[in-house]
Design a protein around this motif. Structure first.
Motif, PDB file in Angstrom:
ATOM      1  N   TYR A 194     -42.638 -12.425  -1.966  1.00  0.00           N
ATOM      2  CA  TYR A 194     -42.740 -12.489  -0.506  1.00  0.00           C
ATOM      3  C   TYR A 194     -41.769 -13.473   0.139  1.00  0.00           C
ATOM      4  O   TYR A 194     -41.405 -13.323   1.312  1.00  0.00           O
ATOM      5  CB  TYR A 194     -44.175 -12.804  -0.089  1.00  0.00           C
ATOM      6  CG  TYR A 194     -44.587 -14.261  -0.165  1.00  0.00           C
ATOM      7  CD1 TYR A 194     -44.411 -15.113   0.924  1.00  0.00           C
ATOM      8  CD2 TYR A 194     -45.180 -14.783  -1.321  1.00  0.00           C
ATOM      9  CE1 TYR A 194     -44.797 -16.449   0.858  1.00  0.00           C
ATOM     10  CE2 TYR A 194     -45.571 -16.106  -1.390  1.00  0.00           C
ATOM     11  CZ  TYR A 194     -45.378 -16.936  -0.300  1.00  0.00           C
ATOM     12  OH  TYR A 194     -45.763 -18.247  -0.362  1.00  0.00           O
ATOM     13  N   SER A 201     -37.747  -4.442   9.941  1.00  0.00           N
ATOM     14  CA  SER A 201     -38.162  -5.208  11.110  1.00  0.00           C
ATOM     15  C   SER A 201     -38.889  -4.309  12.113  1.00  0.00           C
ATOM     16  O   SER A 201     -38.552  -3.134  12.274  1.00  0.00           O
ATOM     17  CB  SER A 201     -36.947  -5.845  11.788  1.00  0.00           C
ATOM     18  OG  SER A 201     -36.310  -6.756  10.923  1.00  0.00           O
ATOM     19  N   THR A 202     -39.866  -4.877  12.775  1.00  0.00           N
ATOM     20  CA  THR A 202     -40.613  -4.149  13.802  1.00  0.00           C
ATOM     21  C   THR A 202     -40.238  -4.672  15.181  1.00  0.00           C
ATOM     22  O   THR A 202     -39.577  -5.691  15.323  1.00  0.00           O
ATOM     23  CB  THR A 202     -42.132  -4.350  13.618  1.00  0.00           C
ATOM     24  OG1 THR A 202     -42.468  -5.702  13.994  1.00  0.00           O
ATOM     25  CG2 THR A 202     -42.567  -4.092  12.193  1.00  0.00           C
ATOM     26  N   LEU A 228     -53.326 -10.533   9.995  1.00  0.00           N
ATOM     27  CA  LEU A 228     -52.119 -11.294  10.310  1.00  0.00           C
ATOM     28  C   LEU A 228     -52.377 -12.280  11.446  1.00  0.00           C
ATOM     29  O   LEU A 228     -51.998 -13.450  11.378  1.00  0.00           O
ATOM     30  CB  LEU A 228     -50.992 -10.339  10.686  1.00  0.00           C
ATOM     31  CG  LEU A 228     -49.663 -10.989  11.103  1.00  0.00           C
ATOM     32  CD1 LEU A 228     -49.072 -11.792   9.953  1.00  0.00           C
ATOM     33  CD2 LEU A 228     -48.674  -9.931  11.586  1.00  0.00           C
ATOM     34  N   GLN A 235     -45.150 -16.668   6.788  1.00  0.00           N
ATOM     35  CA  GLN A 235     -44.623 -15.751   5.786  1.00  0.00           C
ATOM     36  C   GLN A 235     -45.656 -15.622   4.675  1.00  0.00           C
ATOM     37  O   GLN A 235     -46.293 -16.600   4.291  1.00  0.00           O
ATOM     38  CB  GLN A 235     -43.304 -16.287   5.230  1.00  0.00           C
ATOM     39  CG  GLN A 235     -42.515 -15.296   4.394  1.00  0.00           C
ATOM     40  CD  GLN A 235     -41.152 -15.867   4.016  1.00  0.00           C
ATOM     41  OE1 GLN A 235     -40.959 -17.087   4.002  1.00  0.00           O
ATOM     42  NE2 GLN A 235     -40.195 -15.012   3.704  1.00  0.00           N
ATOM     43  N   ILE A 246     -49.120  -5.770   1.834  1.00  0.00           N
ATOM     44  CA  ILE A 246     -48.034  -5.863   2.803  1.00  0.00           C
ATOM     45  C   ILE A 246     -47.431  -7.266   2.766  1.00  0.00           C
ATOM     46  O   ILE A 246     -48.133  -8.254   3.002  1.00  0.00           O
ATOM     47  CB  ILE A 246     -48.526  -5.578   4.240  1.00  0.00           C
ATOM     48  CG1 ILE A 246     -49.412  -4.325   4.262  1.00  0.00           C
ATOM     49  CG2 ILE A 246     -47.340  -5.447   5.182  1.00  0.00           C
ATOM     50  CD1 ILE A 246     -48.737  -3.080   3.767  1.00  0.00           C
ATOM     51  N   TYR A 248     -44.881  -9.902   4.563  1.00  0.00           N
ATOM     52  CA  TYR A 248     -44.423 -10.025   5.937  1.00  0.00           C
ATOM     53  C   TYR A 248     -43.714 -11.360   6.156  1.00  0.00           C
ATOM     54  O   TYR A 248     -43.895 -12.325   5.417  1.00  0.00           O
ATOM     55  CB  TYR A 248     -45.608  -9.913   6.905  1.00  0.00           C
ATOM     56  CG  TYR A 248     -46.548 -11.096   6.841  1.00  0.00           C
ATOM     57  CD1 TYR A 248     -46.336 -12.229   7.644  1.00  0.00           C
ATOM     58  CD2 TYR A 248     -47.637 -11.095   5.984  1.00  0.00           C
ATOM     59  CE1 TYR A 248     -47.177 -13.325   7.573  1.00  0.00           C
ATOM     60  CE2 TYR A 248     -48.492 -12.179   5.903  1.00  0.00           C
ATOM     61  CZ  TYR A 248     -48.254 -13.297   6.707  1.00  0.00           C
ATOM     62  OH  TYR A 248     -49.093 -14.384   6.623  1.00  0.00           O
ATOM     63  N   ASN A 249     -42.942 -11.376   7.225  1.00  0.00           N
ATOM     64  CA  ASN A 249     -42.284 -12.596   7.673  1.00  0.00           C
ATOM     65  C   ASN A 249     -42.249 -12.535   9.201  1.00  0.00           C
ATOM     66  O   ASN A 249     -41.618 -11.639   9.775  1.00  0.00           O
ATOM     67  CB  ASN A 249     -40.877 -12.691   7.111  1.00  0.00           C
ATOM     68  CG  ASN A 249     -40.171 -13.978   7.538  1.00  0.00           C
ATOM     69  OD1 ASN A 249     -40.835 -14.937   7.943  1.00  0.00           O
ATOM     70  ND2 ASN A 249     -38.852 -13.984   7.452  1.00  0.00           N
ATOM     71  N   VAL A 293     -42.309  -8.867  13.615  1.00  0.00           N
ATOM     72  CA  VAL A 293     -42.545  -8.991  12.187  1.00  0.00           C
ATOM     73  C   VAL A 293     -41.501  -8.267  11.378  1.00  0.00           C
ATOM     74  O   VAL A 293     -41.107  -7.145  11.715  1.00  0.00           O
ATOM     75  CB  VAL A 293     -43.943  -8.436  11.818  1.00  0.00           C
ATOM     76  CG1 VAL A 293     -44.204  -8.597  10.331  1.00  0.00           C
ATOM     77  CG2 VAL A 293     -45.024  -9.137  12.625  1.00  0.00           C
ATOM     78  N   GLU A 294     -41.092  -8.864  10.269  1.00  0.00           N
ATOM     79  CA  GLU A 294     -40.231  -8.204   9.300  1.00  0.00           C
ATOM     80  C   GLU A 294     -41.037  -7.972   8.041  1.00  0.00           C
ATOM     81  O   GLU A 294     -41.835  -8.824   7.642  1.00  0.00           O
ATOM     82  CB  GLU A 294     -39.017  -9.077   8.971  1.00  0.00           C
ATOM     83  CG  GLU A 294     -38.125  -8.449   7.894  1.00  0.00           C
ATOM     84  CD  GLU A 294     -37.036  -9.395   7.433  1.00  0.00           C
ATOM     85  OE1 GLU A 294     -35.944  -8.920   7.120  1.00  0.00           O
ATOM     86  OE2 GLU A 294     -37.295 -10.611   7.382  1.00  0.00           O
ATOM     87  N   GLY A 295     -40.856  -6.822   7.426  1.00  0.00           N
ATOM     88  CA  GLY A 295     -41.441  -6.616   6.115  1.00  0.00           C
ATOM     89  C   GLY A 295     -42.406  -5.466   6.032  1.00  0.00           C
ATOM     90  O   GLY A 295     -42.959  -5.187   4.988  1.00  0.00           O
ATOM     91  N   ILE A 296     -42.679  -4.781   7.125  1.00  0.00           N
ATOM     92  CA  ILE A 296     -43.634  -3.676   7.083  1.00  0.00           C
ATOM     93  C   ILE A 296     -43.018  -2.506   6.333  1.00  0.00           C
ATOM     94  O   ILE A 296     -41.890  -2.144   6.603  1.00  0.00           O
ATOM     95  CB  ILE A 296     -44.006  -3.238   8.505  1.00  0.00           C
ATOM     96  CG1 ILE A 296     -44.520  -4.424   9.312  1.00  0.00           C
ATOM     97  CG2 ILE A 296     -45.095  -2.158   8.441  1.00  0.00           C
ATOM     98  CD1 ILE A 296     -45.697  -5.125   8.691  1.00  0.00           C
TER      99      ILE A 296
END
Length: 296
Positions: A194, A201-202, A228, A235, A246, A248-249, A293-296
């Protein structure tokens, strides 16, 4: 998104037997009931004119058409014949029930046999439930109508639940083993990845944007965002009920002037890791938060 399908496992027999041994109390057979039963088919009789007339006189007020008008004897005759045949069938079923209880069934009447469990039964759910209420002191079930006939059931033997052998439980044991082992492996993979992963990225998300996260179903997205927003970690990774994990960052967050986020406590936990607490205290009652959020 880390999914169980990413993990490949080949459990050996020793591990499976060990899991079965530790959890034998979970692997039970359903109680089952060995029964025998006889049926009374519908009777089609030819009642006399007097029987038809007598029935009509006694029940004429119930013999009406759709407008509520009492039917004439001729008009009501099909209904009367059906009622008299039903009465004759029920009467014969009661005689059969008494003969069955006395052990004096007529020659040529041979009871059929069946095994009934909560999961498998040749009878409808209501009748199955009644059968499961029989016992050694009350082994007979009075005539019950099934379709156009009547059925009389006798409990022959009740076999209580027992622990399944390893071979009987093996399929379930494998499923349980795979679920737990994959969950552990995914946790390990997420823990090691992680901090360095590269994800998608969202846009900015609020707690109510579960359906907007690519790769997750709406329920999964809602579960992820709820966890979240309740987290203080910028992170990390979150495990879902579906088994997915999941990573995430949180790249950025901003304050909104609409009331998108109502849960101030959950928002405070997330904001506490990203913004100055003094500023938050001044603004938290007025400005809810969105995150990016990044990582989805």
């Amino acid at each position: 998104i880390l999914t169980p399908s990413m993990i490949s496992l080949n459990p050996d027999e020793t591990e499976l037997k060990a899991l079965w041994g530790k959890n034998q109390h979970k692997f039970k057979t359903s109680p089952n009931y060995d029964v025998s039963y006889v049926t009374q088919a519908a009777i089609t009789a030819i009642p006399s004119s007097k029987e038809i007339s007598d029935y009509y006189e006694m029940n004429r007020q119930t013999l009406k058409d759709d407008s509520g008008k009492v039917l004439s004897l001729q008009e009501a005759q099909p209904l009367i014949l059906a009622a008299l045949n039903e009465k004759a069938t029920e009467k014969e079923a009661l005689r059969l029930y008494i003969d069955y209880k006395k052990g004096s069934l007529k020659s040529g009447t041979t009871p059929k046999k069946a095994t009934v469990t909560t999961d498998v039964s040749p009878f409808d759910p209501e009748l199955t439930k009644e059968i499961m209420g029989l016992n050694d002191q009350k082994p007979f079930l009075k005539p019950r109508k099934v379709g156009n006939e009547y059925i009389i059931v006798k409990l022959e033997k009740m076999n209580p639940a027992r622990t399944k052998t390893y071979e009987e439980a093996k399929t379930v044991v494998i499923g349980l083993y795979m679920y737990d082992a994959k969950k552990t492996k995914l946790q390990e993979l997420a823990q090691n990845s992680y901090k360095t992963f590269s994800g998608t990225s969202t846009d900015f998300l609020t707690r109510n944007d579960g359906a907007k996260i690519a790769g997750l179903s709406a329920p999964e997205g809602s579960e992820f965002l709820a966890k979240l927003f309740a987290s203080k970690q910028k992170q990390g990774f979150i495990s879902l009920e579906s088994g997915n994990v999941i990573m995430y960052n949180v790249l950025e967050q901003k304050l909104l002037q609409d009331k998108t986020l109502a849960d101030g406590t959950a928002v405070l936990k997330l904001k506490g890791s990203l913004l100055d607490q003094g500023l938050i205290k001044a603004l938290e009652s007025k400005y809810p938060v969105e995150i990016y959020v990044e990582g989805i």
